[in-house]
Design a protein around this motif. Structure first.
Motif, PDB file in Angstrom:
ATOM      1  N   VAL A  33     -20.991  13.903  -8.969  1.00 28.82           N
ATOM      2  CA  VAL A  33     -20.259  13.835  -7.695  1.00 28.82           C
ATOM      3  C   VAL A  33     -19.245  12.698  -7.715  1.00 28.82           C
ATOM      4  CG1 VAL A  33     -20.507  13.441  -5.206  1.00 28.82           C
ATOM      5  CG2 VAL A  33     -22.160  14.884  -6.400  1.00 28.82           C
ATOM      6  N   GLY A  34     -19.585  11.585  -8.312  1.00 29.76           N
ATOM      7  CA  GLY A  34     -18.678  10.437  -8.351  1.00 29.76           C
ATOM      8  C   GLY A  34     -17.537  10.568  -9.337  1.00 29.76           C
ATOM      9  N   ASN A  35     -17.492  11.684 -10.088  1.00 29.99           N
ATOM     10  CA  ASN A  35     -16.465  11.851 -11.116  1.00 29.99           C
ATOM     11  C   ASN A  35     -15.972  13.303 -11.160  1.00 29.99           C
ATOM     12  OD1 ASN A  35     -14.804  11.261 -13.286  1.00 29.99           O
ATOM     13  ND2 ASN A  35     -16.420  11.526 -14.796  1.00 29.99           N
ATOM     14  N   PRO A  36     -15.395  13.807 -10.066  1.00 32.59           N
ATOM     15  CA  PRO A  36     -14.912  15.194 -10.082  1.00 32.59           C
ATOM     16  C   PRO A  36     -13.773  15.368 -11.085  1.00 32.59           C
ATOM     17  CG  PRO A  36     -14.179  14.087  -8.090  1.00 32.59           C
ATOM     18  CD  PRO A  36     -15.100  13.145  -8.799  1.00 32.59           C
ATOM     19  N   GLN A  37     -13.747  16.502 -11.755  1.00 32.08           N
ATOM     20  CA  GLN A  37     -12.721  16.799 -12.752  1.00 32.08           C
ATOM     21  C   GLN A  37     -12.252  18.241 -12.570  1.00 32.08           C
ATOM     22  OE1 GLN A  37     -11.591  14.573 -15.195  1.00 32.08           O
ATOM     23  NE2 GLN A  37     -12.870  13.038 -14.177  1.00 32.08           N
ATOM     24  N   SER A  57     -20.763  20.918  -5.806  1.00 30.84           N
ATOM     25  CA  SER A  57     -21.839  19.998  -5.411  1.00 30.84           C
ATOM     26  C   SER A  57     -22.415  20.361  -4.042  1.00 30.84           C
ATOM     27  CB  SER A  57     -21.335  18.559  -5.408  1.00 30.84           C
ATOM     28  OG  SER A  57     -20.237  18.434  -4.535  1.00 30.84           O
ATOM     29  N   THR A  58     -21.708  21.213  -3.286  1.00 34.07           N
ATOM     30  CA  THR A  58     -22.220  21.689  -1.992  1.00 34.07           C
ATOM     31  C   THR A  58     -22.821  23.096  -2.110  1.00 34.07           C
ATOM     32  OG1 THR A  58     -20.017  22.492  -1.386  1.00 34.07           O
ATOM     33  CG2 THR A  58     -20.624  20.267  -0.644  1.00 34.07           C
ATOM     34  N   SER A  79      -9.018  24.991 -10.387  1.00 31.96           N
ATOM     35  CA  SER A  79      -7.725  24.791  -9.724  1.00 31.96           C
ATOM     36  C   SER A  79      -7.577  23.386  -9.132  1.00 31.96           C
ATOM     37  CB  SER A  79      -7.522  25.835  -8.632  1.00 31.96           C
ATOM     38  OG  SER A  79      -8.545  25.739  -7.661  1.00 31.96           O
ATOM     39  N   SER A  80      -8.704  22.712  -8.903  1.00 29.20           N
ATOM     40  CA  SER A  80      -8.681  21.331  -8.411  1.00 29.20           C
ATOM     41  C   SER A  80      -9.912  20.600  -8.926  1.00 29.20           C
ATOM     42  CB  SER A  80      -8.658  21.300  -6.876  1.00 29.20           C
ATOM     43  OG  SER A  80      -9.822  21.888  -6.348  1.00 29.20           O
ATOM     44  N   ALA A  81      -9.899  19.293  -8.818  1.00 27.79           N
ATOM     45  CA  ALA A  81     -11.029  18.489  -9.293  1.00 27.79           C
ATOM     46  C   ALA A  81     -12.285  18.814  -8.466  1.00 27.79           C
ATOM     47  CB  ALA A  81     -10.702  17.003  -9.191  1.00 27.79           C
ATOM     48  N   ASN A  82     -13.369  19.059  -9.170  1.00 24.55           N
ATOM     49  CA  ASN A  82     -14.652  19.382  -8.541  1.00 24.55           C
ATOM     50  C   ASN A  82     -15.793  18.709  -9.256  1.00 24.55           C
ATOM     51  OD1 ASN A  82     -15.053  21.364  -6.298  1.00 24.55           O
ATOM     52  ND2 ASN A  82     -13.533  22.518  -7.469  1.00 24.55           N
ATOM     53  N   SER A  83     -16.872  18.513  -8.542  1.00 22.59           N
ATOM     54  CA  SER A  83     -18.141  18.156  -9.158  1.00 22.59           C
ATOM     55  C   SER A  83     -19.095  19.285  -8.844  1.00 22.59           C
ATOM     56  CB  SER A  83     -18.694  16.835  -8.656  1.00 22.59           C
ATOM     57  OG  SER A  83     -18.174  16.446  -7.457  1.00 22.59           O
TER      58      SER A  83
END
Length: 89
Positions: A33-37, A57-58, A79-83
């Protein structure tokens, strides 16, 4: 059903569990969670090109582009940064 080898015989009216010798292979990758990519590089060592399910993460299913680098590595492009997690099997 025929016994092609093993340590015993098949007996009438008995119950058996059948499985492959290799078994089911799976791998779970976690993107913290602290490092979405937006790009997740995964080494899974499953020796195959697995199916992939991506979950944020949700716990919402996410769609991404899967690139199989070889039978033991893949890259997920989002398409966007996610964890979250990627479930491979």
């Amino acid at each position: 059903l025929f016994n092609t080898g093993g340590n015993g015989n098949i007996v009438k009216d008995q119950f058996y569990v059948l499985s492959s010798r290799k078994g089911d292979t799976a791998f779970v990758f976690s993107q913290p969670v602290g490092n979405p990519q937006s790009t997740w590089s995964i080494t899974h060592n499953l020796g195959k090109k697995p199916s992939v399910t991506i979950v944020s993460s949700t716990d919402v299913k996410v769609v991404g582009e899967i690139t199989y680098n070889n039978d033991n590595q893949l890259t997920i492009t989002l398409s966007s940064a996610n964890s979250g997690k990627a479930y491979l099997n």
